[in-house]
Design a protein around this motif. Sequence first.
Motif, PDB file in Angstrom:
ATOM      1  N   UNK A 191       8.531  92.166 127.246  1.00 14.85           N
ATOM      2  CA  UNK A 191       7.388  91.194 127.402  1.00 14.85           C
ATOM      3  C   UNK A 191       8.250  89.865 127.260  1.00 14.85           C
ATOM      4  N   UNK A 192       8.745  89.919 126.086  1.00 16.02           N
ATOM      5  CA  UNK A 192       9.198  88.673 125.753  1.00 16.02           C
ATOM      6  C   UNK A 192      10.480  88.309 126.791  1.00 16.02           C
ATOM      7  N   UNK A 234       7.629  77.319 123.143  1.00 20.09           N
ATOM      8  CA  UNK A 234       7.058  78.178 123.893  1.00 20.09           C
ATOM      9  C   UNK A 234       6.287  79.565 123.415  1.00 20.09           C
ATOM     10  N   UNK A 240       4.113  82.784 123.920  1.00 22.49           N
ATOM     11  CA  UNK A 240       3.669  83.716 125.285  1.00 22.49           C
ATOM     12  C   UNK A 240       2.605  84.726 124.808  1.00 22.49           C
ATOM     13  N   UNK A 249       8.687  82.346 121.606  1.00 16.31           N
ATOM     14  CA  UNK A 249       9.859  82.596 121.991  1.00 16.31           C
ATOM     15  C   UNK A 249      10.942  81.630 121.381  1.00 16.31           C
ATOM     16  N   UNK A 288      10.886  77.401 119.652  1.00 16.21           N
ATOM     17  CA  UNK A 288      10.203  76.421 118.751  1.00 16.21           C
ATOM     18  C   UNK A 288       8.861  76.083 119.671  1.00 16.21           C
ATOM     19  N   UNK A 333       9.846  81.585 132.831  1.00 13.18           N
ATOM     20  CA  UNK A 333      10.089  80.387 132.317  1.00 13.18           C
ATOM     21  C   UNK A 333      11.147  79.519 133.125  1.00 13.18           C
ATOM     22  N   UNK A 348      21.186  73.530 119.023  1.00 16.09           N
ATOM     23  CA  UNK A 348      20.069  73.459 118.005  1.00 16.09           C
ATOM     24  C   UNK A 348      20.345  73.915 116.615  1.00 16.09           C
ATOM     25  N   UNK A 367       8.844  87.104 129.958  1.00 17.33           N
ATOM     26  CA  UNK A 367       8.248  85.538 129.991  1.00 17.33           C
ATOM     27  C   UNK A 367       9.363  84.701 129.786  1.00 17.33           C
ATOM     28  N   UNK A 368      10.593  85.016 129.286  1.00 17.94           N
ATOM     29  CA  UNK A 368      11.665  84.185 129.341  1.00 17.94           C
ATOM     30  C   UNK A 368      12.062  83.722 130.835  1.00 17.94           C
ATOM     31  N   UNK A 405       1.280  87.949 124.919  1.00 19.35           N
ATOM     32  CA  UNK A 405       1.783  89.377 125.317  1.00 19.35           C
ATOM     33  C   UNK A 405       0.455  90.255 125.556  1.00 19.35           C
TER      34      UNK A 405
END
Lengths: 354, 571
Positions: free
Chosen positions: A4-5, B26, B28, B22, B24, A12, A29, A8-9, B30
């Motif tokens: 799922x992650x 974003x 999401x 995901x 800092x 985006x 970062x 989503x990435x 689930x």
Amino acid sequence: MTQAAALAIGVQRAESPGLWTLAWRRFCRDRVGLASFLIVVFFFGLMVASGLHLIAADWSKEVGVNFAPPTFVGPAISDSGPTAPVAAESPGIRPSADPGEIEIVDPLAGVLAEIRAASGAAAAADAQAPTLVFGGDRWGRDVLKKTIKGTETSMFVGLVAALLAAFLATVFGALAGYYGGWIDDFFNWFYSVFTSIPYLLLILAIAAVLNQKGTLTVILILGLTGWTGIFRLVRAEYLKHKVREYIQAADAIGASHARRMFVHILPNVSHVILVQLSLHVVLFIKSEVVLSFLGFGVGVDTVSWGSMLNEAQSELILGYWWQLAAATLAMALLVTGFSLFTDALRDALDPKLK
Amino acid sequence: MTSVNSADVLIGIRDLKVDFRLDRTTVTQAVKGISFDIPVNSTVALVGESGSGKSVTALAILGLLPKENSTVPSGSRILYGGRNLLALAPRELQKLRGADISMIFQEPMSSLNPVFTIGFQLTEVLTRHLGMTGRQARVRALELLREVGMPEPETKIEAYPFQLSGGQQQRAMIATAIACEPKLLIADEPTTALDVTIQKQILELIAALQKRLRMSVLFITHDLALVGEIADYVVVMREGEIKEQGSVEQIFEAPRDPYTRALLLCRPQLERRPRRLPVIDDFMKPGPVAGGALEERSRGLRGDEEIILEVRRLGKSFYSREGLFGRREFKAVNDVSFKLARGKTLGIVGESGSGKTTVALTLLRLRGESSGEALFDGKDLLSIPQKELMPYKRRIQIVFQNPYASLNPRFTIGQLLMEPLQVHGIGASESERRDTVYRLLEEVGLPEVSFFKYPHEFSGGQRQRIAIARCLTMKPDVLICDEAVSALDVSIQAQVLNLLQDLQDEHHMSYIFISHDLAVVKYMADQVMVMNEGKVVEVANSDDIYRNPQHPYTKKLLSSIPQGWRGARAR
């Protein structure tokens, strides 16, 4: 969940950054990593500038009184020994560290005196400054400039030796891991022989064989002995990658062995090599210092942190601590910076496989 | 909402939301506020494709969501015995886990600790949760192993996970999970990693245990056909939302949501073979489903087709060292012969270890020396020297199973597709090659900007399209699809199968279609070859083999296919 992650990435991201760009973003970062990167860049800049004779080109000029203390400490008080006044009074006589020694008369003293007189009184006064920014050494050379010049040598040796070691390791590791069989056996035997000899003994043996002091010798010594660790890692990575489906796919479309080895696999293991490379830069900088300290390092006409530390051992007894401090400080700063940089690099370049 | 009496509800999930951070900035979602009930003594199936949030829901029930990056907003509740599991202290939750609620995972090999014996891992649960002494626990462990149908439980209790087969490992996992007689067993894709015949056994075992222990089962799967046989209630999820929930009868007989209908029809079925498989979009768009989807395609060989590849007595052995000088031979492929007709598809089916992939890799010369011959265009592919192989290599191509592994992650799609052209010197100039690549991207349904992107930016289905496009660059005569759609979601699978079919119709390529999924092979293949332990068991036209299997192994394989709701009811 991870799917799922990942999904989503994927949604985006509109533009198209490569994996290196993504790694760079991850790296940015990391604040510690970025700071250490700046330190490394600074030292690299010093090395390049000094190598191009833009700075510290006149490091060997005797600009101060011998053992001139750092400016922030203040000029040497008169009880520091009779040598300083003697040096100031008679320019033709080379000052010796030991006041009891018989003074050697310089046959060219007259000529030199004429030249000095010609170059003007101001220059003469400058040449014999009572204090220097970070002190002076036995001959009154500026320790700061010496350190910069030492940075050039040490870092150059570290970088080039690490590049040489990484290059050897990558070629050997790629061949051994990719082909396997007797080629792998051969390189493994070669590796075992190399690692069975105690490290310092090996270094000294190679130094004895080369029998020539100099920067190139040090680079060769370190590069030829230091590839073993990287070799194991690269070989393991190649073993892992050669059975991956994308390599089989490359085989299916007819890519040659060399192409598969160096065009397909190499970019995928390059993060390992890069991290090892920078780890070895640190290691080799330290090794160069040890070598020079032991007297197997760079020649007498070049200065490195190792040779500075070597000189410092006799100076320290007399209380002249600044050469030791300068070399140690520079080295500690670069080594720490480089190590932290390597850590950050590893974090940035080693993403979870998607 | 399922219409059950509130007294019969074991676990009630109310407005469950799960957010994942995901980085800092974003976040999401689930799971986007779902509610459903798990009644006592029944099986609830949670069905959805990857990314639908079904596993996240299961983890939320167990309180196993990763603390670092997941948050459950207040307002979400998971009610169990009057308590909200989400508000429970970690210690109390830990007591519930294993004792009242337990879970079995998809990969039995990685869920069992490899350095401990099965017996140790079983008795650990018993001594921990039930306070048994070592001796009691061992006796109970043996009982449990017997209960889950482990062969020779007395010897297997001392076995390490790697000494067991996949099915046995999953049995051991189930034994650990039911050790404390939980009230709820969560099964997260428990059979996805297993062969069909094993899958059937495990499903039957779970169903039997559910009845005997009177527990509830939350069965998570991506395969809707699978749940028809075992579930009482079905919850269909997509992108974190519940699309439809109801009794299994209602879902299969009268699905209300178009997505549920799509899931039911996207998967190739054994009884029907439409010209095109319907895809999700067909159902999501208003209006009737496209007419072409209903037309049947006829398959099979008449016997007068041009033969493009003839394989005779193909053999491939692997050797393992034994003793000082001896070596033991393992025949991965043994005496395999078949013919492949131009423009037709040969399906190869078999369980894992049957040698079907080895056949493919051997034909491509990716697997070293072998015996037998493979006549292609009058030449024996297996004996051509490496130097002369190049022009032939181009004409037989392969699409691998895992699109995540078969594309080099450091290459852009452009580089990936240009490479075969450069290697084989196809096309006069770089710009001509580039045009070819753009045309192919369009042909497989990808936008032109893909040229500059990297594989990680694409989904599984898109990556498989890229892999197919890479093969097409060389205009092969034979395309081998090695489990090419097995790793894909049902809806994506339908799209890729349609693409493969379109390409075959257009370019008259021959396919060797390898899969463990009998329904997919039935849909794609003209001829089916069944393999078992390196040998060919049966070859026949696909309609014949499914209607009238001759060999007992083929019969066994066919009877293991999940029959879905209708099949289960008919039995």
